[in-house]
Design an enzyme around this catalytic site. Sequence first.
Site, mmCIF file in Angstrom:
data_model
loop_
_atom_site.group_PDB
_atom_site.id
_atom_site.type_symbol
_atom_site.label_atom_id
_atom_site.label_comp_id
_atom_site.label_asym_id
_atom_site.label_seq_id
_atom_site.Cartn_x
_atom_site.Cartn_y
_atom_site.Cartn_z
ATOM 1 N NE ARG A 11 -3.907 -2.144 2.267
ATOM 2 C CZ ARG A 11 -3.717 -3.059 3.219
ATOM 3 N NH1 ARG A 11 -2.771 -2.904 4.113
ATOM 4 N NH2 ARG A 11 -4.494 -4.124 3.264
ATOM 5 C CE LYS A 49 -2.510 12.827 -15.242
ATOM 6 N NZ LYS A 49 -2.959 12.977 -16.648
ATOM 7 C CD GLU A 72 4.268 15.316 -23.399
ATOM 8 O OE1 GLU A 72 3.461 14.552 -23.941
ATOM 9 O OE2 GLU A 72 3.939 16.100 -22.487
ATOM 10 C CE LYS A 82 2.964 16.896 -15.655
ATOM 11 N NZ LYS A 82 3.298 15.553 -16.166
ATOM 12 C CD GLU A 111 -5.818 14.600 -15.374
ATOM 13 O OE1 GLU A 111 -5.725 13.484 -14.873
ATOM 14 O OE2 GLU A 111 -5.434 14.867 -16.514
ATOM 15 N NE ARG A 130 -1.959 16.302 -13.313
ATOM 16 C CZ ARG A 130 -1.312 15.559 -12.442
ATOM 17 N NH1 ARG A 130 -1.477 15.763 -11.168
ATOM 18 N NH2 ARG A 130 -0.489 14.622 -12.841
ATOM 19 C CG ASN A 186 -4.377 15.131 -20.185
ATOM 20 O OD1 ASN A 186 -3.324 14.500 -20.085
ATOM 21 N ND2 ASN A 186 -5.293 15.138 -19.244
ATOM 22 C CG HIS A 191 -2.127 13.740 -23.836
ATOM 23 N ND1 HIS A 191 -1.390 14.881 -24.079
ATOM 24 C CD2 HIS A 191 -1.298 12.913 -23.148
ATOM 25 C CE1 HIS A 191 -0.180 14.744 -23.539
ATOM 26 N NE2 HIS A 191 -0.098 13.555 -22.977
ATOM 27 C CG HIS A 214 -4.234 8.818 -24.904
ATOM 28 N ND1 HIS A 214 -4.834 9.157 -23.717
ATOM 29 C CD2 HIS A 214 -2.893 8.889 -24.690
ATOM 30 C CE1 HIS A 214 -3.900 9.430 -22.820
ATOM 31 N NE2 HIS A 214 -2.719 9.284 -23.386
ATOM 32 C CG HIS A 217 2.998 9.278 -24.834
ATOM 33 N ND1 HIS A 217 1.628 9.158 -24.869
ATOM 34 C CD2 HIS A 217 3.273 10.353 -24.038
ATOM 35 C CE1 HIS A 217 1.092 10.118 -24.113
ATOM 36 N NE2 HIS A 217 2.060 10.845 -23.602
#
Lengths: 366, 366
Positions: free
Chosen positions: A126, A148, A190, A232, A242, A246, A250, A253, A257, A270
């Site tokens: 955990r 993330k 990026e 960032k 997010e 935030r 993306n 993206h 994606h 990516h």
Amino acid sequence: MPLNATLERVEIELGDRSYPILIGNGLMDDPESYDALPAATSAMVVSNTTVSPLYARQLCTVLRKRFRSVHLLELPDGEAHKDWPTLNLIFDALLSHGCDRKTVLFALGGGVVGDMTGFAAASYMRGVPFVQVPTTLLAQVDSSVGGKTAINHPLGKNMIGAFYQPQLVLCDLGTLATLPARELSAGLGEIIKYGPIYDMAFFDWIEANVDALVARDPEALAHAVKRSCEIKAEVVGQDERESGLRAILNFGHTFGHAIESGLGYGEWLHGEAVGCGMVMATRLSQRLGGVDEAFVTRFTALVERAGLPVVGPALGVERYLELMRIDKKSEGGEIRFVLLERPGSAVMRAAPEALVREVLVECCAV
Amino acid sequence: MPLNATLERVEIELGDRSYPILIGNGLMDDPESYDALPAATSAMVVSNTTVSPLYARQLCTVLRKRFRSVHLLELPDGEAHKDWPTLNLIFDALLSHGCDRKTVLFALGGGVVGDMTGFAAASYMRGVPFVQVPTTLLAQVDSSVGGKTAINHPLGKNMIGAFYQPQLVLCDLGTLATLPARELSAGLGEIIKYGPIYDMAFFDWIEANVDALVARDPEALAHAVKRSCEIKAEVVGQDERESGLRAILNFGHTFGHAIESGLGYGEWLHGEAVGCGMVMATRLSQRLGGVDEAFVTRFTALVERAGLPVVGPALGVERYLELMRIDKKSEGGEIRFVLLERPGSAVMRAAPEALVREVLVECCAV
């Protein structure tokens, strides 16, 4: 700025989960880089079969000065292995070495290694401490900031993961020397992103320095990494989970994606998919009146000069739409995009499907 | 107190992750129970093949008044299925139904369903809301409070998981009517635990009411669930991430996990293993001077009256020690136990191996 420049430092302020990003040359080999880490008897370096032969020995050597036992785990390389069976190799190794809840995980590699090691750290017992040592430009400016972590599911990218902050991020610019040109360009994609969504002064700077960046000029790279991390950090610091601001990170993206998922993960990098996705999102922004035709041209040219694709693959409009509907950003079946309200400012919103179709036709190969 | 008693409510105070536990009869069917949940278009009820036929229809019916789409997923029943392949069934279902990041997951079942659904909620799209609807006494007093979620790994129990809080816990006492006697006893073991570690007045109350609890007297059960949740809430509220005080809730668990792992998960119920483990931990506490012989006798008798085993299985001393060394509570290879300093107060500490060996010989079958 020479390669042995003064260390740069960006603080990510997140209350009791704050951590520093250190940027510089040769950081990995400097025992002082690790001074702020919590005490522990063991550490595990997680890398991949490409990066490990280049840097794992030196990292393990310096860590052995600090930890009684240091284990190394090599994962298979590539986005195609960002899955549960590969993640489970980390758990297998941690348990078979008797690692406890204070064991520190080190992610040595690009975004895939960082995302998987971070999720393993979030989940093992955990939660155990972890350190990002990103060795690609993309990971240095993107996946090492923001907490993330995730793995892919056959039905979608990054669908299973956690928000989990590292204790420390070490961006050793020395590792960029061995980076393949395609991956350098992916990282530049990026970096370029931060201009149109947040800081047009930085966009102007990138435009003036893109050739130096492509040529791996260390001074230019150092500034680009630092400024990207700062932006960032500013955005993430305001919105860790997010829910709002935030989401602008993306940019590109939703389209990106779909490209990655439609081609099969790993076909395009990516950063390449996001680079092309940003061109498509900029075009969609122009259709909605946020930016003008001249900006689309200027932005597309910069993406191309960075060595990135600017024409989407021929997946077909219906397939693009289908893939975008299962994106995490969709809500109640509605596809949402990060779009430019004006150069330097972005917002997440839905767009009329007719316009999205037009953009797909215009921006993709047939 | 009649079965349709006034609703009991325990608040878990954790800042912006606070949530209520509602305790009462027929809560599940009351649409008002769900009023505080965030708005969403879809919900998924995760249950198992034993509980689903009993309660899933009524839960789905009431949820359909609130959510546009309500999906039901039945997992195979039992601790043996608390693993990745079964967890992945939840992700498969969420993705194939197009569930988004606002989808609310409902865990309808015992601790295994709660732990797995909670971890799925923590990890799906990096976190979606979830509600615990525990249908066993054990889950009502234990696994629905504290935010611990996890799956097992072949090398250890609960090794992969997250701390993740539900939005709401509904302890519907009506569901205890269908609970098998062994599982009722397992739940009583967890209730008994709160006496020696925290509240000897509650221990006295349990001792006076254990026969009523075993006979499922609703008034006695309601008080036992409420007081157990209150104590756990007090402890967890002071120490969410288990760095200190909270560890006392693991009383009996070091021995208990070894029993479960050594026999194979599912052979003994978790609560049975912990019940027997508490007897062993109490004996170890006596060896260290924390409690006297009379307390060990009194405590052992109460565990036995609750219908729980008080003699450990014959795994052999070396195997017990080996299994305990890979427990999450061990640090640097040293086995740690929750031990009684005195009746009503516990502390986590290591114990001399020679004493542990003596206790294993004394408390286990040969």
